[in-house]
Design a protein around this motif. Structure first.
Motif, PDB file in Angstrom:
ATOM      1  N   PRO A  89      -8.747   2.411  -1.395  1.00  0.00           N
ATOM      2  CA  PRO A  89      -7.514   1.623  -1.332  1.00  0.00           C
ATOM      3  C   PRO A  89      -7.416   0.853  -0.023  1.00  0.00           C
ATOM      4  N   LEU A  90      -6.906  -0.362  -0.115  1.00  0.00           N
ATOM      5  CA  LEU A  90      -6.784  -1.227   1.057  1.00  0.00           C
ATOM      6  C   LEU A  90      -5.351  -1.319   1.577  1.00  0.00           C
ATOM      7  N   GLN A  91      -4.424  -0.644   0.889  1.00  0.00           N
ATOM      8  CA  GLN A  91      -3.025  -0.668   1.309  1.00  0.00           C
ATOM      9  C   GLN A  91      -2.511   0.769   1.349  1.00  0.00           C
ATOM     10  N   PRO A  92      -1.920   1.188   2.453  1.00  0.00           N
ATOM     11  CA  PRO A  92      -1.416   2.560   2.543  1.00  0.00           C
ATOM     12  C   PRO A  92      -0.300   2.809   1.533  1.00  0.00           C
ATOM     13  N   GLU A  93      -0.230   4.032   1.040  1.00  0.00           N
ATOM     14  CA  GLU A  93       0.862   4.400   0.142  1.00  0.00           C
ATOM     15  C   GLU A  93       2.156   4.646   0.904  1.00  0.00           C
ATOM     16  N   ASP A  94       2.047   5.196   2.098  1.00  0.00           N
ATOM     17  CA  ASP A  94       3.239   5.492   2.881  1.00  0.00           C
ATOM     18  C   ASP A  94       3.946   4.199   3.279  1.00  0.00           C
ATOM     19  N   ALA A  99       4.138  -0.946   6.089  1.00  0.00           N
ATOM     20  CA  ALA A  99       4.873  -1.913   6.909  1.00  0.00           C
ATOM     21  C   ALA A  99       4.084  -2.260   8.168  1.00  0.00           C
ATOM     22  N   ARG A 100       3.436  -1.279   8.767  1.00  0.00           N
ATOM     23  CA  ARG A 100       2.606  -1.539   9.947  1.00  0.00           C
ATOM     24  C   ARG A 100       1.437  -2.447   9.583  1.00  0.00           C
ATOM     25  N   MET A 101       0.841  -2.201   8.428  1.00  0.00           N
ATOM     26  CA  MET A 101      -0.240  -3.074   7.972  1.00  0.00           C
ATOM     27  C   MET A 101       0.255  -4.503   7.796  1.00  0.00           C
ATOM     28  N   ASN A 102       1.387  -4.655   7.116  1.00  0.00           N
ATOM     29  CA  ASN A 102       1.923  -6.000   6.883  1.00  0.00           C
ATOM     30  C   ASN A 102       2.323  -6.687   8.178  1.00  0.00           C
ATOM     31  N   ARG A 103       2.762  -5.914   9.151  1.00  0.00           N
ATOM     32  CA  ARG A 103       3.098  -6.493  10.451  1.00  0.00           C
ATOM     33  C   ARG A 103       1.856  -7.108  11.095  1.00  0.00           C
ATOM     34  N   ILE A 104       0.733  -6.397  11.062  1.00  0.00           N
ATOM     35  CA  ILE A 104      -0.493  -6.944  11.653  1.00  0.00           C
ATOM     36  C   ILE A 104      -0.968  -8.163  10.879  1.00  0.00           C
ATOM     37  N   PRO A 151      -5.234   3.651  15.969  1.00  0.00           N
ATOM     38  CA  PRO A 151      -6.646   3.961  15.797  1.00  0.00           C
ATOM     39  C   PRO A 151      -6.858   5.249  14.982  1.00  0.00           C
ATOM     40  N   PRO A 152      -8.107   5.388  14.428  1.00  0.00           N
ATOM     41  CA  PRO A 152      -9.323   4.641  14.765  1.00  0.00           C
ATOM     42  C   PRO A 152      -9.395   3.242  14.145  1.00  0.00           C
ATOM     43  N   TRP A 153      -8.728   3.036  12.983  1.00  0.00           N
ATOM     44  CA  TRP A 153      -8.612   1.693  12.437  1.00  0.00           C
ATOM     45  C   TRP A 153      -7.257   1.140  12.843  1.00  0.00           C
ATOM     46  N   LEU A 154      -6.921  -0.043  12.416  1.00  0.00           N
ATOM     47  CA  LEU A 154      -5.676  -0.642  12.890  1.00  0.00           C
ATOM     48  C   LEU A 154      -4.447   0.097  12.379  1.00  0.00           C
ATOM     49  N   CYS A 155      -4.583   0.741  11.210  1.00  0.00           N
ATOM     50  CA  CYS A 155      -3.437   1.442  10.617  1.00  0.00           C
ATOM     51  C   CYS A 155      -3.741   2.903  10.339  1.00  0.00           C
ATOM     52  N   GLY A 156      -4.664   3.477  11.071  1.00  0.00           N
ATOM     53  CA  GLY A 156      -4.937   4.890  10.885  1.00  0.00           C
ATOM     54  C   GLY A 156      -6.385   5.211  10.607  1.00  0.00           C
ATOM     55  N   ASP A 157      -6.597   6.138   9.682  1.00  0.00           N
ATOM     56  CA  ASP A 157      -7.917   6.737   9.501  1.00  0.00           C
ATOM     57  C   ASP A 157      -8.883   5.913   8.666  1.00  0.00           C
ATOM     58  N   VAL A 158      -8.393   4.950   7.886  1.00  0.00           N
ATOM     59  CA  VAL A 158      -9.268   4.167   7.010  1.00  0.00           C
ATOM     60  C   VAL A 158      -8.950   2.685   7.166  1.00  0.00           C
ATOM     61  N   PRO A 159      -9.925   1.800   6.901  1.00  0.00           N
ATOM     62  CA  PRO A 159      -9.645   0.368   6.989  1.00  0.00           C
ATOM     63  C   PRO A 159      -8.689  -0.082   5.889  1.00  0.00           C
TER      64      PRO A 159
END
Length: 203
Positions: A89-94, A99-104, A151-159
């Motif tokens: 998955p490329l989008q977090p479920e949480d 929201a952090r992903m969309n902010r970046i 980290p380790p990726w921009l939004c946590g453990d997976v890209p």
């Protein structure tokens, strides 16, 4: 319902120099989706007309074809790729992480691309000086990205799509006046880039 990866054919239309084409390529690669690539240079004299013929009403790239579906706009393409195909998955479920992903992603669209890529990289590649106020803005953008990355990726453990968006810009950032400020203003981003660089290898 998840699509079969071999039928119908996925085709990405764009150009290797295009940040937004590379974002889509990275998303397809992370999801392990086989695809055909068709080069379309929108800076050629007939480029916009060809892009409109290919399915983009504004004469731009990228364009994704999947069977009878034609999609344009990177936001729509990348989310379709994530929703339609098997793979990581490329989008977090949480909701907070999403929201952090969309902010970046928004920072890349509204700040990184216009200022670091077009404002600082393009002038350097053309042998001219950038607008004098842009280097300071570039340093601010790098500092903000450094502060919001998880980290380790921009939004946590997976890209995620956030990593695809920023990774597609990094070669331009590193070939700009901003590059000399990365170690001081964004050492965490440099550490992230060592992990993220392989995402760009096939893009």
């Amino acid at each position: 319902m998840t699509a079969t990866l071999t039928t119908p054919q996925v085709t990405l239309i764009g150009a290797g120099y295009s940040v937004y084409t590379r974002i889509c390529q990275i998303a397809l690669d992370i999801k392990h989706v086989p695809f055909m690539f068709e080069t379309l240079d929108v800076f050629a004299e007939d480029g916009p007309a060809k892009a409109r013929q290919a399915g983009h009403p504004f004469g731009k790239i990228p364009i994704l074809r999947h069977g009878d579906l034609t999609l344009y706009e990177t936001l729509a393409i990348t989310r379709y790729i994530d929703d339609r195909f098997d793979g990581p998955p490329l989008q977090p479920e949480d909701p907070v992480d999403r929201a952090r992903m969309n902010r970046i992603i928004s920072i890349v669209d509204t700040q990184v691309y216009p200022i670091l890529v077009w404002g600082l990289h393009v002038p350097k590649s053309e042998g001219r000086e950038p607008d004098p106020e842009l280097p300071d803005k570039g340093r601010t953008i790098l500092s903000v990205l450094e502060s919001v990355a998880q980290p380790p990726w921009l939004c946590g453990d997976v890209p995620t799509l956030a990593d695809a968006y920023l990774a597609a810009c990094m070669d331009c950032i590193l070939d700009s006046e901003a590059a000399e400020h990365l170690p001081g203003h964004a050492p965490g981003l440099m550490a992230w880039w060592h992990r993220a660089r392989p995402l760009l290898q096939s893009a």
